[in-house]
Design a protein around this motif. Structure first.
Motif, PDB file in Angstrom:
ATOM      1  N   ASP A 172      -0.109   4.547 -16.561  1.00 42.51           N
ATOM      2  CA  ASP A 172       0.276   5.961 -16.529  1.00 42.51           C
ATOM      3  C   ASP A 172       1.708   6.150 -17.030  1.00 42.51           C
ATOM      4  O   ASP A 172       1.990   7.048 -17.821  1.00 42.51           O
ATOM      5  CB  ASP A 172       0.150   6.529 -15.116  1.00 42.51           C
ATOM      6  N   TYR A 173       2.611   5.292 -16.576  1.00 44.79           N
ATOM      7  CA  TYR A 173       4.011   5.369 -17.000  1.00 44.79           C
ATOM      8  C   TYR A 173       4.120   5.178 -18.511  1.00 44.79           C
ATOM      9  O   TYR A 173       4.806   5.943 -19.191  1.00 44.79           O
ATOM     10  CB  TYR A 173       4.840   4.318 -16.267  1.00 44.79           C
ATOM     11  N   ALA A 174       3.442   4.176 -19.023  1.00 46.84           N
ATOM     12  CA  ALA A 174       3.493   3.908 -20.464  1.00 46.84           C
ATOM     13  C   ALA A 174       2.939   5.083 -21.254  1.00 46.84           C
ATOM     14  O   ALA A 174       3.512   5.486 -22.269  1.00 46.84           O
ATOM     15  CB  ALA A 174       2.712   2.638 -20.789  1.00 46.84           C
ATOM     16  N   GLN A 175       1.856   5.659 -20.787  1.00 49.73           N
ATOM     17  CA  GLN A 175       1.248   6.773 -21.505  1.00 49.73           C
ATOM     18  C   GLN A 175       2.127   8.025 -21.481  1.00 49.73           C
ATOM     19  O   GLN A 175       2.137   8.788 -22.438  1.00 49.73           O
ATOM     20  CB  GLN A 175      -0.138   7.079 -20.944  1.00 49.73           C
ATOM     21  N   ARG A 176       2.858   8.222 -20.411  1.00 50.46           N
ATOM     22  CA  ARG A 176       3.756   9.381 -20.349  1.00 50.46           C
ATOM     23  C   ARG A 176       4.945   9.228 -21.291  1.00 50.46           C
ATOM     24  O   ARG A 176       5.583  10.209 -21.646  1.00 50.46           O
ATOM     25  CB  ARG A 176       4.274   9.589 -18.923  1.00 50.46           C
ATOM     26  N   HIS A 177       5.247   8.018 -21.690  1.00 49.98           N
ATOM     27  CA  HIS A 177       6.436   7.771 -22.500  1.00 49.98           C
ATOM     28  C   HIS A 177       6.126   7.300 -23.919  1.00 49.98           C
ATOM     29  O   HIS A 177       6.967   6.701 -24.572  1.00 49.98           O
ATOM     30  CB  HIS A 177       7.326   6.739 -21.796  1.00 49.98           C
ATOM     31  N   THR A 178       4.944   7.587 -24.427  1.00 46.47           N
ATOM     32  CA  THR A 178       4.578   7.103 -25.758  1.00 46.47           C
ATOM     33  C   THR A 178       4.926   8.078 -26.859  1.00 46.47           C
ATOM     34  O   THR A 178       4.904   7.713 -28.013  1.00 46.47           O
ATOM     35  CB  THR A 178       3.076   6.793 -25.855  1.00 46.47           C
ATOM     36  N   GLY A 179       5.203   9.300 -26.566  1.00 45.51           N
ATOM     37  CA  GLY A 179       5.521  10.255 -27.613  1.00 45.51           C
ATOM     38  C   GLY A 179       5.790  11.614 -27.039  1.00 45.51           C
ATOM     39  O   GLY A 179       5.757  11.827 -25.831  1.00 45.51           O
ATOM     40  N   GLN A 180       6.027  12.553 -27.927  1.00 44.65           N
ATOM     41  CA  GLN A 180       6.377  13.895 -27.477  1.00 44.65           C
ATOM     42  C   GLN A 180       5.181  14.642 -26.911  1.00 44.65           C
ATOM     43  O   GLN A 180       5.334  15.485 -26.054  1.00 44.65           O
ATOM     44  CB  GLN A 180       6.970  14.692 -28.638  1.00 44.65           C
ATOM     45  N   SER A 181       3.991  14.335 -27.375  1.00 49.43           N
ATOM     46  CA  SER A 181       2.810  15.052 -26.867  1.00 49.43           C
ATOM     47  C   SER A 181       1.786  14.035 -26.392  1.00 49.43           C
ATOM     48  O   SER A 181       1.022  13.504 -27.169  1.00 49.43           O
ATOM     49  CB  SER A 181       2.212  15.932 -27.952  1.00 49.43           C
ATOM     50  N   ASP A 182       1.787  13.785 -25.115  1.00 51.04           N
ATOM     51  CA  ASP A 182       0.830  12.830 -24.548  1.00 51.04           C
ATOM     52  C   ASP A 182      -0.578  13.402 -24.719  1.00 51.04           C
ATOM     53  O   ASP A 182      -0.812  14.578 -24.487  1.00 51.04           O
ATOM     54  CB  ASP A 182       1.130  12.590 -23.072  1.00 51.04           C
ATOM     55  N   THR A 183      -1.493  12.542 -25.111  1.00 51.44           N
ATOM     56  CA  THR A 183      -2.840  13.022 -25.413  1.00 51.44           C
ATOM     57  C   THR A 183      -3.850  12.721 -24.322  1.00 51.44           C
ATOM     58  O   THR A 183      -4.934  13.279 -24.346  1.00 51.44           O
ATOM     59  CB  THR A 183      -3.360  12.403 -26.734  1.00 51.44           C
ATOM     60  N   GLN A 184      -3.527  11.853 -23.390  1.00 47.95           N
ATOM     61  CA  GLN A 184      -4.497  11.515 -22.362  1.00 47.95           C
ATOM     62  C   GLN A 184      -3.888  11.675 -20.980  1.00 47.95           C
ATOM     63  O   GLN A 184      -2.771  11.229 -20.750  1.00 47.95           O
ATOM     64  CB  GLN A 184      -4.963  10.064 -22.503  1.00 47.95           C
TER      65      GLN A 184
ATOM     66  N   HIS B  61       1.318   8.016 -33.466  1.00 47.94           N
ATOM     67  CA  HIS B  61       0.032   7.427 -33.094  1.00 47.94           C
ATOM     68  C   HIS B  61      -0.163   7.425 -31.578  1.00 47.94           C
ATOM     69  O   HIS B  61      -0.682   6.467 -31.011  1.00 47.94           O
ATOM     70  CB  HIS B  61      -0.056   5.994 -33.638  1.00 47.94           C
ATOM     71  N   ASP B  62       0.247   8.494 -30.950  1.00 48.10           N
ATOM     72  CA  ASP B  62       0.206   8.606 -29.492  1.00 48.10           C
ATOM     73  C   ASP B  62      -1.187   8.352 -28.928  1.00 48.10           C
ATOM     74  O   ASP B  62      -1.349   7.624 -27.949  1.00 48.10           O
ATOM     75  CB  ASP B  62       0.703   9.988 -29.072  1.00 48.10           C
ATOM     76  N   ASP B  63      -2.198   8.905 -29.566  1.00 46.26           N
ATOM     77  CA  ASP B  63      -3.565   8.741 -29.056  1.00 46.26           C
ATOM     78  C   ASP B  63      -4.010   7.282 -29.100  1.00 46.26           C
ATOM     79  O   ASP B  63      -4.625   6.777 -28.152  1.00 46.26           O
ATOM     80  CB  ASP B  63      -4.543   9.627 -29.820  1.00 46.26           C
ATOM     81  N   LYS B  64      -3.668   6.582 -30.163  1.00 46.61           N
ATOM     82  CA  LYS B  64      -4.051   5.176 -30.287  1.00 46.61           C
ATOM     83  C   LYS B  64      -3.298   4.303 -29.289  1.00 46.61           C
ATOM     84  O   LYS B  64      -3.869   3.372 -28.715  1.00 46.61           O
ATOM     85  CB  LYS B  64      -3.804   4.685 -31.712  1.00 46.61           C
ATOM     86  N   VAL B  65      -2.034   4.621 -29.075  1.00 45.15           N
ATOM     87  CA  VAL B  65      -1.228   3.857 -28.121  1.00 45.15           C
ATOM     88  C   VAL B  65      -1.765   4.064 -26.708  1.00 45.15           C
ATOM     89  O   VAL B  65      -1.861   3.125 -25.924  1.00 45.15           O
ATOM     90  CB  VAL B  65       0.262   4.249 -28.222  1.00 45.15           C
ATOM     91  N   ASP B  66      -2.145   5.300 -26.385  1.00 43.92           N
ATOM     92  CA  ASP B  66      -2.708   5.592 -25.062  1.00 43.92           C
ATOM     93  C   ASP B  66      -4.009   4.818 -24.836  1.00 43.92           C
ATOM     94  O   ASP B  66      -4.223   4.264 -23.761  1.00 43.92           O
ATOM     95  CB  ASP B  66      -2.971   7.083 -24.894  1.00 43.92           C
ATOM     96  N   LYS B  67      -4.857   4.777 -25.849  1.00 38.57           N
ATOM     97  CA  LYS B  67      -6.118   4.034 -25.726  1.00 38.57           C
ATOM     98  C   LYS B  67      -5.856   2.540 -25.564  1.00 38.57           C
ATOM     99  O   LYS B  67      -6.520   1.866 -24.777  1.00 38.57           O
ATOM    100  CB  LYS B  67      -7.002   4.293 -26.943  1.00 38.57           C
TER     101      LYS B  67
END
Length: 61
Positions: free
Chosen positions: A47-59, A15-21
């Motif tokens: 930015d740090y959190a979004q880079r580390h949320t999954g294998q394919s960052d979406t944002q 759920h990388d996209d949802k976590v980034d949002k």
């Protein structure tokens, strides 16, 4: 504890996209509540959190 962390990582990866949002929204709320006094630090944290949320960052910010 390792089982919990593994499940959390799997969830974040799926759920990388949802976590980034959610990180964006949390950053916006923190920025508003602090009167934008810590905008740079909050942006770096988001930015740090979004880079580390999954294998394919979406944002990208």
């Amino acid at each position: 504890m390792n089982d919990f962390m593994d499940k959390a990582k799997q969830f974040l990866g799926k759920h990388d996209d949802k976590v980034d949002k959610a990180a964006d929204k949390a950053g916006e709320q923190a920025d508003q509540r602090t009167g934008e006094k810590y905008s740079d630090q909050i942006d770096k944290g988001v930015d740090y959190a979004q880079r580390h949320t999954g294998q394919s960052d979406t944002q990208q910010r």
